[in-house]
Design a protein around this motif. Structure first.
Motif, PDB file in Angstrom:
ATOM      1  N   PHE A 261      42.719  95.298  72.010  1.00 60.27           N
ATOM      2  CA  PHE A 261      42.694  96.374  73.003  1.00 60.27           C
ATOM      3  C   PHE A 261      42.373  97.712  72.346  1.00 60.27           C
ATOM      4  O   PHE A 261      41.607  98.516  72.898  1.00 60.27           O
ATOM      5  CB  PHE A 261      44.037  96.457  73.728  1.00 60.27           C
TER       6      PHE A 261
ATOM      7  N   GLY B 249      34.423  99.873  75.290  1.00 59.87           N
ATOM      8  CA  GLY B 249      34.334  98.535  74.739  1.00 59.87           C
ATOM      9  C   GLY B 249      33.249  98.386  73.681  1.00 59.87           C
ATOM     10  O   GLY B 249      32.370  99.242  73.531  1.00 59.87           O
TER      11      GLY B 249
ATOM     12  N   LEU C 292      42.443  88.062  78.476  1.00 58.00           N
ATOM     13  CA  LEU C 292      42.387  89.463  78.882  1.00 58.00           C
ATOM     14  C   LEU C 292      42.142  90.369  77.681  1.00 58.00           C
ATOM     15  O   LEU C 292      41.574  91.462  77.829  1.00 58.00           O
ATOM     16  CB  LEU C 292      43.686  89.857  79.594  1.00 58.00           C
TER      17      LEU C 292
ATOM     18  N   ALA D 284      38.457  90.668  77.264  1.00 57.01           N
ATOM     19  CA  ALA D 284      37.931  91.612  78.247  1.00 57.01           C
ATOM     20  C   ALA D 284      38.236  93.043  77.848  1.00 57.01           C
ATOM     21  O   ALA D 284      37.374  93.935  77.965  1.00 57.01           O
ATOM     22  CB  ALA D 284      38.519  91.310  79.627  1.00 57.01           C
ATOM     23  N   GLY D 285      39.438  93.293  77.339  1.00 51.17           N
ATOM     24  CA  GLY D 285      39.800  94.648  76.936  1.00 51.17           C
ATOM     25  C   GLY D 285      39.005  95.143  75.747  1.00 51.17           C
ATOM     26  O   GLY D 285      38.627  96.322  75.684  1.00 51.17           O
TER      27      GLY D 285
ATOM     28  N   LEU E  32      38.520 100.099  78.159  1.00 50.41           N
ATOM     29  CA  LEU E  32      39.477 100.494  79.195  1.00 50.41           C
ATOM     30  C   LEU E  32      38.798 100.601  80.554  1.00 50.41           C
ATOM     31  O   LEU E  32      39.390 100.243  81.581  1.00 50.41           O
ATOM     32  CB  LEU E  32      40.118 101.831  78.822  1.00 50.41           C
TER      33      LEU E  32
ATOM     34  N   LEU F 201      38.268  97.024  81.831  1.00 52.88           N
ATOM     35  CA  LEU F 201      39.565  96.412  82.144  1.00 52.88           C
ATOM     36  C   LEU F 201      40.149  97.006  83.424  1.00 52.88           C
ATOM     37  O   LEU F 201      40.740  96.291  84.244  1.00 52.88           O
ATOM     38  CB  LEU F 201      40.519  96.621  80.967  1.00 52.88           C
ATOM     39  N   THR F 202      39.980  98.304  83.601  1.00 56.70           N
ATOM     40  CA  THR F 202      40.442  98.942  84.832  1.00 56.70           C
ATOM     41  C   THR F 202      39.712  98.376  86.044  1.00 56.70           C
ATOM     42  O   THR F 202      40.316  98.140  87.100  1.00 56.70           O
ATOM     43  CB  THR F 202      40.220 100.463  84.757  1.00 56.70           C
TER      44      THR F 202
ATOM     45  N   VAL G 193      38.507  95.375  86.334  1.00 58.51           N
ATOM     46  CA  VAL G 193      39.046  94.037  86.581  1.00 58.51           C
ATOM     47  C   VAL G 193      40.380  94.133  87.326  1.00 58.51           C
ATOM     48  O   VAL G 193      40.616  93.413  88.312  1.00 58.51           O
ATOM     49  CB  VAL G 193      39.222  93.278  85.257  1.00 58.51           C
TER      50      VAL G 193
ATOM     51  N   ALA H 185      49.237  90.173  82.230  1.00 57.07           N
ATOM     52  CA  ALA H 185      48.785  91.442  81.661  1.00 57.07           C
ATOM     53  C   ALA H 185      49.920  92.126  80.908  1.00 57.07           C
ATOM     54  O   ALA H 185      49.699  92.697  79.820  1.00 57.07           O
ATOM     55  CB  ALA H 185      48.250  92.354  82.763  1.00 57.07           C
TER      56      ALA H 185
ATOM     57  N   THR I 140      49.697  92.796  76.689  1.00 58.21           N
ATOM     58  CA  THR I 140      49.671  94.201  76.282  1.00 58.21           C
ATOM     59  C   THR I 140      50.987  94.667  75.673  1.00 58.21           C
ATOM     60  O   THR I 140      51.093  95.830  75.262  1.00 58.21           O
ATOM     61  CB  THR I 140      49.349  95.102  77.492  1.00 58.21           C
TER      62      THR I 140
END
Length: 470
Positions: A312, A319, A340, A343-344, A349, A352-353, A355, A397, A401
């Motif tokens: 992350f 990204g 995830l 994806a992050g 960010l 990911l937001t 998603v 999630a 995280t």
């Protein structure tokens, strides 16, 4: 006020079918997924993947078949539900394909596409065959009996990664608990709809909480305790947490008593403390959550959670780009529990937001469909199904995280897992069926007429549930 003014109709709120909007959004979802698939190939090998046309054609065909089923059998359904599901499923296939390039001996994208096809087939079957969601109310106790059987069977099979939640036969694997959550949602909705008045207004009042009589609340609490107890024996604490949250949310919606939320949070905290302190498998995850860098300090290298946090952090705002991350270092769960993190890292960010907003929109439209319904069972069923998706996203999630201890669950549509994908497609199909009933003009009301205020229908006769409310 003149008679003409008094008799004037209020402004019309039209109810278009919006199937054209749905088809346009589906086209966009397929294009975005194909673009992501192409971007991975270009980033990894500098060339467009040779099977990109087959991937796009396959996803497009599945989307078209699902759209046709909705167009002809649920014409008034919410036009956002299906496109969101297709986009999330397509993005999941892209991420799994991207991780497959790092693990040539462990290919999962093709299998996931097969499961996605099966999920869409179940979606079409539900939309076509289930004409009215209220039919499910008749099978409340059959649903809960089947759910308990599905949860008990895996106990007799070997554990996988510390949890007994799988049935393996040859090269095939199956997770029955994924289907059990839908069946329990049906049972909870049916029972609470039949007994909501007794739950809300009878019994003793303690502080600000109205405690119903034992014979009213007892059966549903017993079913919940049995299901959670079985899941604890299987060490599937993620699904246990999901069932507990589902139970509390639906009880709150049925009664309107906020005290149930407080009681639920207290019981969840107490249960988490006990299980986290005395169950070794869960305790190790709690320790990892409290200090994710402990293995680094001990010279043993980063743990899975630490690698996830690094992924992350490496993603930053925009990204690294699809195919250019290193989240495969997480290990064996990179395609499931920790997808995830990929994806992050590769979408950043911002991605990911986006998603999370897709998930939020999917859940919100499910809640909206439930609120628009006249029958209590449909309202509770829609809220329960949408809550299943919301709770899964929060638990997964939060775990990857570092917000809460990690629990083994599959991110809806994104993560590798055949049972999960099929179950999520069934949930979307049921929400589409519910939204179609909610948006369909009522008898004597043509399309485009004013929507009458939503008036809750009388509660169904408890006798229909085998005398559950007597």
């Amino acid at each position: 006020m003149t008679a003409t003014t008094a008799d004037a109709r209020p402004p019309e709120l039209r109810l278009p079918k919006r199937r054209g909007v749905e088809l346009s959004l589906l086209t966009g979802a397929v294009i975005i997924s194909v673009y992501g698939y192409t971007a991975v190939g270009l980033a990894r090998s500098g060339a467009v993947p040779p099977d990109v046309l087959g991937y796009g054609a396959g996803l497009g065909l599945l989307s078209l078949l699902a759209h046709l089923a909705v167009r002809f059998r649920a014409p008034y359904a919410d036009p956002l539900l299906l496109p969101i599901a297709v986009l999330l499923n397509g993005l999941g296939l892209v991420l799994i394909y991207r991780l497959d390039l790092e693990t040539p001996k462990d290919q999962a994208a093709t299998t996931q596409l097969v499961w996605s096809t099966l999920g869409v087939a179940f979606f079409i079957a539900v939309v076509v065959l289930l004409r009215d969601h209220r039919v499910l109310q008749r099978y409340a106790y059959l649903s809960v009996a089947t759910a308990l059987v599905l949860m008990i069977v895996p106990i007799f099979f070997p554990a996988v990664n510390g949890a007994k939640i799988w049935i393996r036969a040859g090269g095939l694997s199956f997770q029955p608990g994924e289907f059990a959550k839908i069946l329990l949602a049906v049972f909870f909705a049916a029972y609470l709809a039949a007994n909501r008045n007794a739950l809300a207004y009878t019994g003793r009042r303690i502080w600000k909480l109205q405690l119903p009589t034992g014979r009213v609340l007892g059966p549903i609490v017993a079913i919940w305790l049995i299901s959670v107890g079985v899941l604890v024996l299987e060490r599937d604490l993620g699904t246990s947490l999901l069932f507990f949250g589902l139970f509390v949310i639906m009880l709150y919606v049925a009664t309107g008593r906020t005290g149930w939320i407080a009681v639920g949070l207290l019981l969840a905290a107490a249960g988490a403390f006990v299980v986290g302190s005395f169950e070794p498998h869960v305790h190790s995850r709690v320790e990892d959550w409290l200090n994710p860098y402990a293995t680094i300090e001990a010279g043993q290298g980063p743990s899975q959670l630490a690698q996830s946090l690094f992924a992350f952090a490496a993603g930053g705002m925009l990204g690294t780009g699809l195919g250019l991350g290193h989240s495969v270092l997480i290990g064996f769960a990179a395609k499931s529990d920790f997808i995830l993190a990929t994806a992050g890292e590769e979408l950043g960010l911002a991605g990911l937001t986006a998603v999370f907003l897709l998930y939020a929109l999917l859940v919100a439209r499910g809640y909206r469909a439930g609120l628009a319904l006249r029958d209590p069972f449909g309202r509770l069923l829609a809220v329960g199904l949408a809550s299943i998706l919301a709770l899964q996203v929060f638990v997964i999630a939060g775990g990857v995280t570092g917000l809460i201890p990690l629990t083994g669950m599959a991110m809806p549509f994104l993560a590798q897992g055949g049972s999960s994908v099929v179950t999520n497609w069934i949930i979307v199909a049921l929400l589409i069926r519910v939204s179609d009933v909610a948006r369909t003009p009522r008898p004597g009301q043509a399309e485009g007429d004013v929507i009458a205020p939503v008036v809750e229908e009388d509660a169904p006769d408890p006798g229909r549930l085998g005398g559950a409310g007597r």
